[in-house]
Design a protein around this motif. Structure first.
Motif, mmCIF file in Angstrom:
data_model
loop_
_atom_site.group_PDB
_atom_site.id
_atom_site.type_symbol
_atom_site.label_atom_id
_atom_site.label_comp_id
_atom_site.label_asym_id
_atom_site.label_seq_id
_atom_site.Cartn_x
_atom_site.Cartn_y
_atom_site.Cartn_z
ATOM 1 N N ASP A 67 -83.065 -106.431 -23.833
ATOM 2 C CA ASP A 67 -83.774 -107.310 -22.949
ATOM 3 C C ASP A 67 -83.282 -107.526 -21.604
ATOM 4 O OD1 ASP A 67 -85.106 -109.729 -22.099
ATOM 5 O OD2 ASP A 67 -85.018 -110.644 -23.761
ATOM 6 N N ASP A 69 -83.236 -109.845 -19.707
ATOM 7 C CA ASP A 69 -82.801 -111.084 -19.448
ATOM 8 C C ASP A 69 -81.363 -111.438 -19.963
ATOM 9 O OD1 ASP A 69 -84.927 -112.820 -17.849
ATOM 10 O OD2 ASP A 69 -85.974 -112.929 -19.612
ATOM 11 N N THR A 70 -80.906 -110.877 -20.959
ATOM 12 C CA THR A 70 -79.787 -111.133 -21.690
ATOM 13 C C THR A 70 -78.889 -109.610 -21.965
ATOM 14 O OG1 THR A 70 -80.860 -110.393 -23.848
ATOM 15 C CG2 THR A 70 -80.954 -112.940 -23.219
ATOM 16 N N ASP A 71 -79.352 -108.620 -21.726
ATOM 17 C CA ASP A 71 -78.355 -107.381 -21.875
ATOM 18 C C ASP A 71 -77.896 -106.581 -20.613
ATOM 19 O OD1 ASP A 71 -78.686 -107.820 -24.742
ATOM 20 O OD2 ASP A 71 -80.642 -106.720 -24.849
ATOM 21 N N SER A 92 -89.538 -111.789 -16.534
ATOM 22 C CA SER A 92 -88.432 -112.084 -17.168
ATOM 23 C C SER A 92 -88.276 -113.495 -16.831
ATOM 24 C CB SER A 92 -87.336 -111.417 -16.209
ATOM 25 O OG SER A 92 -87.614 -111.716 -14.786
ATOM 26 N N THR A 93 -87.424 -114.157 -17.686
ATOM 27 C CA THR A 93 -87.060 -115.651 -17.669
ATOM 28 C C THR A 93 -86.388 -116.081 -16.336
ATOM 29 O OG1 THR A 93 -86.970 -115.836 -20.434
ATOM 30 C CG2 THR A 93 -86.138 -117.572 -18.828
ATOM 31 N N ARG A 94 -85.364 -115.113 -15.811
ATOM 32 C CA ARG A 94 -84.778 -115.636 -14.942
ATOM 33 C C ARG A 94 -84.814 -114.310 -13.780
ATOM 34 N NH1 ARG A 94 -79.457 -115.690 -16.975
ATOM 35 N NH2 ARG A 94 -78.807 -116.605 -15.051
#
Length: 201
Positions: A67, A69-71, A92-94
């Protein structure tokens, strides 16, 4: 590059031969395969959808499930010549953090996205009062993966605030290039080639 989505074809034509590329949100690996086969690129991919990951691996590509957003934090600084984010920023969230990671991981970054300020989108909202369904935005509002409705002018402002250099930009209407002067109104899709001018704020 025949057979590629228009924004991916722009990116493929402008990646230097023999470079290292990370394609984030690589889908089924179509761009990676084209870069490998025609430009001699060492292409790696990150994709959230396991079906797409399997399809890319079946093409003989090096793709892992993950992801944006996280990876992206797991990738070392400046480990690629290019980081590519095509039609993923708006999901994406951010997006600001993802952009910072792109320019940390890659010496340059390609970013492409649908332009939500295109005149057809504006007309749909003005006359119909509803979110549009178009060729490039085919899902209804409650089914779309897009959670940020970015425009070309919004993106230009975001990169300027972060001290990011726009090296080149391309604007597409359908499958054809359009001018930059009124791109926020007439372009359905945008592609930017970016590099870092200063530390992220």
């Amino acid at each position: 590059m025949t057979g590629l989505r228009p924004d991916l074809a722009v990116i493929a034509r402008n990646v230097a031969e023999g470079t290292r590329v990370l394609d984030i949100g690589c889908g089924d690996g179509a761009l990676m395969a084209a870069l490998r086969d025609t430009r001699g690129v060492d292409a790696r991919g990150l994709e959230i959808d396991p079906v797409n990951v399997a399809a890319a691996v079946a093409r003989g590509l090096s793709v892992v499930q993950g992801d944006a957003d996280t990876d992206l934090a797991d990738y070392p600084d400046q480990s690629f010549d290019y980081a590519i984010l095509s039609q993923t920023l708006q999901t994406s969230t951010r997006p600001g953090a993802v952009l910072n990671d792109l320019l940390r991981i890659g010496r340059r970054a390609f970013v492409s996205f649908p332009n939500f300020a295109h005149w057809r989108v504006r007309l749909s909202l003005l006359w119909g009062g509803r979110m549009p369904v178009t060729r490039l935005l085919p899902e209804r509002w409650y089914e779309t993966p897009n959670i940020h409705h970015v425009t070309i002018d919004d993106f230009r402002a975001m990169v300027a605030e972060r001290g990011v250099v726009v090296e080149r930009s391309w604007f597409l209407s359908g499958d054809k290039r359009t001018g930059s002067a009124a791109a926020n109104l007439f372009a359905e899709h945008a592609v930017f080639l970016l590099s870092r001018n200063s530390r992220p704020r």
